[in-house]
Design an enzyme around this catalytic site. Structure first.
Site, PDB file in Angstrom:
ATOM      1  N   HIS A  36       0.883  -1.172   0.000  1.00 33.55           N
ATOM      2  CA  HIS A  36       0.000   0.000   0.000  1.00 33.55           C
ATOM      3  C   HIS A  36       0.919   1.220   0.000  1.00 33.55           C
ATOM      4  CE1 HIS A  36      -4.007   1.586   0.364  1.00 33.55           C
ATOM      5  NE2 HIS A  36      -3.671   2.343   1.397  1.00 33.55           N
ATOM      6  N   LYS A 181     -10.008   6.370  -4.217  1.00 35.29           N
ATOM      7  CA  LYS A 181      -9.059   7.412  -3.793  1.00 35.29           C
ATOM      8  C   LYS A 181      -7.678   7.011  -4.277  1.00 35.29           C
ATOM      9  CE  LYS A 181      -7.416   8.599   0.874  1.00 35.29           C
ATOM     10  NZ  LYS A 181      -7.880   9.146   2.166  1.00 35.29           N
ATOM     11  N   LYS A 183      -3.664   7.522  -4.061  1.00 35.78           N
ATOM     12  CA  LYS A 183      -2.604   8.046  -3.214  1.00 35.78           C
ATOM     13  C   LYS A 183      -1.517   8.590  -4.112  1.00 35.78           C
ATOM     14  CE  LYS A 183      -3.744   7.336   1.082  1.00 35.78           C
ATOM     15  NZ  LYS A 183      -3.774   8.455   2.018  1.00 35.78           N
ATOM     16  N   ASP A 212      -5.333  11.864  -2.642  1.00 40.10           N
ATOM     17  CA  ASP A 212      -4.778  12.240  -1.339  1.00 40.10           C
ATOM     18  C   ASP A 212      -3.279  12.431  -1.508  1.00 40.10           C
ATOM     19  OD1 ASP A 212      -4.166  12.680   1.280  1.00 40.10           O
ATOM     20  OD2 ASP A 212      -5.002  10.792   2.048  1.00 40.10           O
ATOM     21  N   GLU A 238      -7.360  15.874  -1.299  1.00 39.62           N
ATOM     22  CA  GLU A 238      -7.159  15.752   0.150  1.00 39.62           C
ATOM     23  C   GLU A 238      -5.744  16.169   0.535  1.00 39.62           C
ATOM     24  OE1 GLU A 238      -8.423  11.912   1.513  1.00 39.62           O
ATOM     25  OE2 GLU A 238      -7.326  12.037   3.398  1.00 39.62           O
ATOM     26  N   ASP A 263      -7.193  16.700   6.140  1.00 35.64           N
ATOM     27  CA  ASP A 263      -7.068  15.436   6.877  1.00 35.64           C
ATOM     28  C   ASP A 263      -6.032  15.621   7.990  1.00 35.64           C
ATOM     29  OD1 ASP A 263      -6.926  12.899   7.867  1.00 35.64           O
ATOM     30  OD2 ASP A 263      -6.084  11.975   6.086  1.00 35.64           O
ATOM     31  N   LYS A 287     -11.754  11.323  11.917  1.00 36.06           N
ATOM     32  CA  LYS A 287     -11.193  10.015  12.306  1.00 36.06           C
ATOM     33  C   LYS A 287     -11.287   9.934  13.821  1.00 36.06           C
ATOM     34  CE  LYS A 287      -8.016   9.818   8.367  1.00 36.06           C
ATOM     35  NZ  LYS A 287      -6.647   9.672   7.842  1.00 36.06           N
ATOM     36  N   GLU A 341     -14.280   5.945   4.081  1.00 32.57           N
ATOM     37  CA  GLU A 341     -13.207   5.099   3.522  1.00 32.57           C
ATOM     38  C   GLU A 341     -12.887   3.991   4.531  1.00 32.57           C
ATOM     39  OE1 GLU A 341      -9.904   7.839   2.991  1.00 32.57           O
ATOM     40  OE2 GLU A 341      -9.589   8.001   5.147  1.00 32.57           O
TER      41      GLU A 341
HETATM   42  C1  MUC Z   1      -5.063   9.015   4.820  1.00 30.40           C
HETATM   43  O1  MUC Z   1      -4.202   9.849   4.762  1.00 30.40           O
HETATM   44  O2  MUC Z   1      -6.172   9.378   4.492  1.00 30.40           O
HETATM   45  C2  MUC Z   1      -6.754   6.544   4.321  1.00 30.40           C
HETATM   46  C3  MUC Z   1      -6.861   5.733   3.256  1.00 30.40           C
HETATM   47  C4  MUC Z   1      -5.599   5.248   2.953  1.00 30.40           C
HETATM   48  O3  MUC Z   1      -5.273   4.505   2.042  1.00 30.40           O
HETATM   49  O4  MUC Z   1      -4.720   5.791   3.826  1.00 30.40           O
HETATM   50  C5  MUC Z   1      -5.422   6.485   4.808  1.00 30.40           C
HETATM   51  C6  MUC Z   1      -4.730   7.660   5.315  1.00 30.40           C
HETATM   52 MG    MG Z   2      -5.582  11.439   4.104  1.00 28.40          MG
END
Ligand code: MUC
Ligand code: MG
Length: 409
Positions: A36, A181, A183, A212, A238, A263, A287, A341
């Site tokens: 991941h 989402k 990354k 994000d 994000e 976030d 969160k 999520e």
């Molecule tokens: C984050 O920064 O949002 C949420 C989904 C994911 O893959 O990592 C988290 C952390």
């Molecule tokens: Mg995030």
């Protein structure tokens, strides 16, 4: 005059008999189903800090806290969470009234500054125990659920565009996720944008895509790249820049139509208030661990509501216990415009519970059993705990519970 601490420590008769007898914090290391890849780290495993809170009436409450990539996401990591509980919170709360969650957490708040993740895990365990005691699900203790199922997106983060596209197509076909989402933020920003464009084009206009950046860009890079992401019809951006640059976040939120979500910049209600006042975010990522518990999450949501800011149910990639605790809180939020999520359990090869959460028709189903509605699997806990020493523990894990009990209609 009697104070909260009188109530929590038991000097004020409350009519209840259950006391906190012990609190154990156990680190568990679980492999992920694939790498991941985030801007700041690549995860191959996740560490859960599982809390077992035992009460004098024989009831046990469960809680959980995680971080992302150890200390890569923020200043609280699993070893520190355990240390805070072992050295401070467990001795402090031993003997306190287990039936008065607010008084116990007020006592914890006075004795321990910060450490919201440890507090969230403890409050979760108290609520689980109290729900079991009263025969009520945790969401009922929070005032009641306004939704029975929570939309759940999936994060595409394999580090490879073609693999991400194949993964998304499969999950859409299985009716498990239809919002994704991405990354980004690692490596060349222009390549990040090309990666988003390739996935957006492959999945088509009906599939919502959010990105994000996990604070990885500076403001000028963000300004340049968000303009291009907006042209690609990305739905949400994000935390594009560092959490401390609130004025920069406000400038980005004012400049672009695509919503900017905070976030890392938002922990609890106080941050929500400041961000709202400064116009620094269009959306808040809630969160439970950042806020310091389920009640503080609801207070954070209330500030967002009051300011007209949209809400999103975020994750610290918790396993089943932490994700279901989050689900109870998010189910009680009057507004949750951006869904959630809460896919953490699906990222893990295995977990330490008897039955994992149910995902169906793009949503996580809210449990209704008393407490969290999640039962510990002690064989798995013994197998995966970091400090396992017993030679009697099997060399192979007990049979894994399915990551998804129910899929499709
Ligand atoms: C984050 O920064 O949002 C949420 C989904 C994911 O893959 O990592 C988290 C952390
Ligand atoms: Mg995030």
């Amino acid at each position: 005059m009697q104070t909260c601490s009188d109530r929590a420590s038991g000097t004020m008769p409350s009519g209840h008999t259950a006391r906190i007898e012990s609190i154990d914090a156990i680190l568990v290391d679980l492999p992920t189903i694939r790498a991941h890849k985030l801007a700041m780290t690549t995860m191959m495993r996740q560490t859960l800090c599982i809390v077992r809170l035992r009460c004098s009436d024989g009831i046990e409450g469960l809680g959980e806290a995680t971080s992302i990539g150890g200390l890569a996401y923020g200043p609280q990591g699993p070893e520190g969470i355990k240390l805070t509980i072992d050295a401070y919170l467990a001795p402090l709360l031993a003997g306190a009234d287990a039936t008065n969650v607010n008084a116990a957490m007020a006592m914890a708040g006075r004795a321990v500054q910060g450490h919201s993740f440890a507090k969230s895990a403890i409050e979760t365990a108290l609520l689980d125990a109290q729900g079991k005691r009263l025969g009520l699900p945790v969401h009922a203790l929070l005032g009641g659920a306004v939704r029975e199922e929570l939309p759940v997106l999936w994060t595409l983060a394999s580090g490879d565009s073609a693999r991400d596209i194949a993964e998304a197509q499969q999950l859409i076909a299985e009716r498990r996720h239809r919002v994704f989402k991405l990354k980004i933020g690692s490596g060349d920003p222009d390549r990040n944008v090309l990666h988003v464009g390739a996935i957006k084009q492959a999945l088509g206009p009906d599939i919502r895509i959010t990105v994000d950046v996990n604070q990885a860009w500076d403001e000028s890079t963000a300004t340049r790249c968000i303009a291009r992401l907006q042209d690609l019809s990305v739905d949400l951006v994000e935390q594009p820049i560092p959490r401390t640059n609130r004025m920069g976040l406000a400038r980005l939120a004012a400049r672009f139509d695509v919503p900017i979500m905070a976030d890392e910049a938002i922990d609890g209600p106080e941050d929500a208030f400041d961000l709202a006042r400064e116009g620094a975010a269009d959306v808040f990522a809630l969160k439970i661990s950042k806020a310091g518990g389920l009640f503080a999450t609801l207070r954070t949501a209330a500030v967002g509501d009051a300011a007209g800011i949209s809400l999103y149910g975020g994750t610290m990639l918790e396993g089943s216990i932490g994700s279901i605790a989050s689900a109870h809180a998010f189910a009680a939020c009057p507004q949750l415009r951006w869904g959630t999520e809460l896919f953490g359990p699906l990222l893990l090869q295995d977990d330490v519970v008897q039955a994992r959460p149910v995902y169906r028709d793009f949503c996580l189903q809210l449990p209704h059993a008393p407490g969290l509605g999640v039962d510990l699997d002690t064989d798995k806990l013994d197998f995966y705990r970091r400090d396992r020493t017993s030679v009697a523990v099997a060399a192979a894990p007990p049979a894994a519970t399915a990551a998804t009990e129910t899929q499709g209609a």
